[in-house]
Enzyme design. Sequence first.
Site, PDB file in Angstrom:
ATOM      1  CG  ASP A  91      -8.069  -4.662   1.624  1.00  0.00           C
ATOM      2  OD1 ASP A  91      -9.027  -4.180   2.256  1.00  0.00           O
ATOM      3  OD2 ASP A  91      -8.002  -4.648   0.378  1.00  0.00           O
ATOM      4  CE1 TYR A 141      -3.506  -2.653   0.644  1.00  0.00           C
ATOM      5  CE2 TYR A 141      -4.635  -0.592   1.109  1.00  0.00           C
ATOM      6  CZ  TYR A 141      -4.682  -1.933   0.813  1.00  0.00           C
ATOM      7  OH  TYR A 141      -5.889  -2.555   0.681  1.00  0.00           O
ATOM      8  CE  LYS A 190       1.897 -17.705  -2.839  1.00  0.00           C
ATOM      9  NZ  LYS A 190       1.071 -18.941  -2.891  1.00  0.00           N
ATOM     10  CG  ASP A 240     -13.675  -7.082   2.316  1.00  0.00           C
ATOM     11  OD1 ASP A 240     -13.327  -6.347   3.266  1.00  0.00           O
ATOM     12  OD2 ASP A 240     -14.195  -6.643   1.269  1.00  0.00           O
ATOM     13  CG  ASP A 263      -1.950 -20.306  -1.462  1.00  0.00           C
ATOM     14  OD1 ASP A 263      -1.421 -20.264  -0.329  1.00  0.00           O
ATOM     15  OD2 ASP A 263      -1.452 -20.938  -2.418  1.00  0.00           O
TER      16      ASP A 263
HETATM   17  C1  IPM Z   1     -10.360  -1.185   4.001  1.00  0.00           C
HETATM   18  C2  IPM Z   1     -10.608  -0.583   2.638  1.00  0.00           C
HETATM   19  C3  IPM Z   1      -9.459   0.352   2.298  1.00  0.00           C
HETATM   20  C4  IPM Z   1      -8.184  -0.473   2.293  1.00  0.00           C
HETATM   21  C5  IPM Z   1      -9.648   1.105   0.962  1.00  0.00           C
HETATM   22  C6  IPM Z   1     -10.931   1.905   0.931  1.00  0.00           C
HETATM   23  C7  IPM Z   1      -8.468   1.976   0.652  1.00  0.00           C
HETATM   24  O1  IPM Z   1     -10.779  -1.579   1.694  1.00  0.00           O
HETATM   25  O2  IPM Z   1     -10.223  -0.413   4.971  1.00  0.00           O
HETATM   26  O3  IPM Z   1     -10.330  -2.407   4.096  1.00  0.00           O
HETATM   27  O4  IPM Z   1      -7.873  -1.141   1.297  1.00  0.00           O
HETATM   28  O5  IPM Z   1      -7.477  -0.442   3.311  1.00  0.00           O
HETATM   29 MG    MG Z   2     -10.909  -3.544   2.505  1.00  0.00          MG
END
Ligand code: IPM
Ligand code: MG
Length: 358
Positions: free
Chosen positions: A249, A142, A192, A253, A225
Amino acid sequence: MNRHIAVLAGDGIGPEITEGAVQVLQRTAEKFGHTFTFEPLAMGGCAIDACGEPLPAHTVERCLASDSVLLGAVGGPKWDGLSGDKRPEAGLLGIRKAMGLYSNVRPAKLWKALADASPLKRNLVENGIEIIVVRELTGGIYFGKRGTFTDDAMGETAWDTEQYSVAEIERITRIACELARGRSKRVVSVDKANVLESSRLWRRTVHTYAQTHYPDVTITDMLVDNAAMQIVKNPAQFDVLLTSNMFGDILSDEAAQVTGSIGMLASSSLGDTPCGLYEPIHGSAPDIAGRDIANPIATILAAAMMLRDSFGLIAEYAAIERAIEETLAEGWRTADIMSDGMRLIGCREMARRIAEHI
Ligand code: IPM
Ligand code: MG
C-alpha cells in the site's frame, strides 16, 4: 465476446472517473465487435447512505456473478467518524476478501509525454521507470486480529496483528515470479525481516518457493525502509517488486508519485479465477469531486487491464494504451499533470478524447 461488468463507482470523484472508463470500454467494444454490459452497484460511502452498510450483500452477489468488476474510489470526510467496520474502506476490503483477490498488481511507469512531471532529477528518470508492485491483498495486518482495551497499566490502548501463512506467501510469490518470467526475471522481495517474525517467514518462503518452482528467476531481498529510499534514489533498479499488504500500500503510492502523478496508475486485483477487480490506485479526492477536473486516465487504464488480464483481449488493451499515449502526445492534460505549453482539459473531455483515439 459478451461480457458483463459490475461497476462500483463509489464516492468523491469515483462516479466521474468510472463514467469516463465506461465510455472508453464502450468505444473499444464497438471497434472490436464485442458486447459489454454494465451494472452499477453500491459500495463504500454511497452504500452507507443508501442502505446503511458499506458492502451490501446484493453487491457481493452481483460482483461474484459478473465477469469482472470496475471500481472508482471510496471514502470521504462525511464518513470519517464511523467505526472501522462501518467505514467505506471496510466495503473495499470486504469485496477484495469476498472475491478472494489476493494478488494486487500495480504497474508504476513513466509515460514519455510526462517525463517532466516526475519530481525526481532528470538523470534519475531519463532511462525510464517501470516498477510492477505485486502486493499481497487479502492477508497481513489489514485482516489480522485487532482490538482496543483500557486498563490501569496501559490506559487506552489499541492493537493490530500482522499474520502470514506459508500458503499465502507462496501464492503471491507465484504471481510475482510469473510476471518476472515475462520481463527481467528479477524480483525484489520487500520485508522487515530484521524485526518482524512474519517477515522472516515471508523471506524464507519466497526463497524456497522460487528456488523450487522458478529457478530461472532471481530473488533479491530488501528491507522496507531501504526500499522506500531506493525508490526515490534509483527507481530504475526495480522491475517486479513483491511485498505484503501494508508495505505494498505504502510503496505503491511512492512509486506512483515518482512516475509523475498518482492520477495515472491503475491496478488489477485477482484471485484464482478470471473475475477480477480493477481500480485506480488513487483515492476518492473529495476536495475536487463533482468539478470535472479529476484525471480519468488511471481508471481508463484499469479498464484496459481488465480487458487484458480478465478477458484475454490483448489488442484491445494495447489500443487503449496507445489512445492514452496519443492524447497525451497532442498536449491534452488534466490539472494534475498540467505543465507549461500544454492544453488544460477536464475529466469528461479527457475521456472523450481518449475514446475518440480508439
Ligand atoms: C489502496 C487504498 C486502500 C488500501 C484503502 C482505501 C483501504 O489505499 O487501494 O491502496 O489501503 O488498500
Ligand atoms: Mg493505498
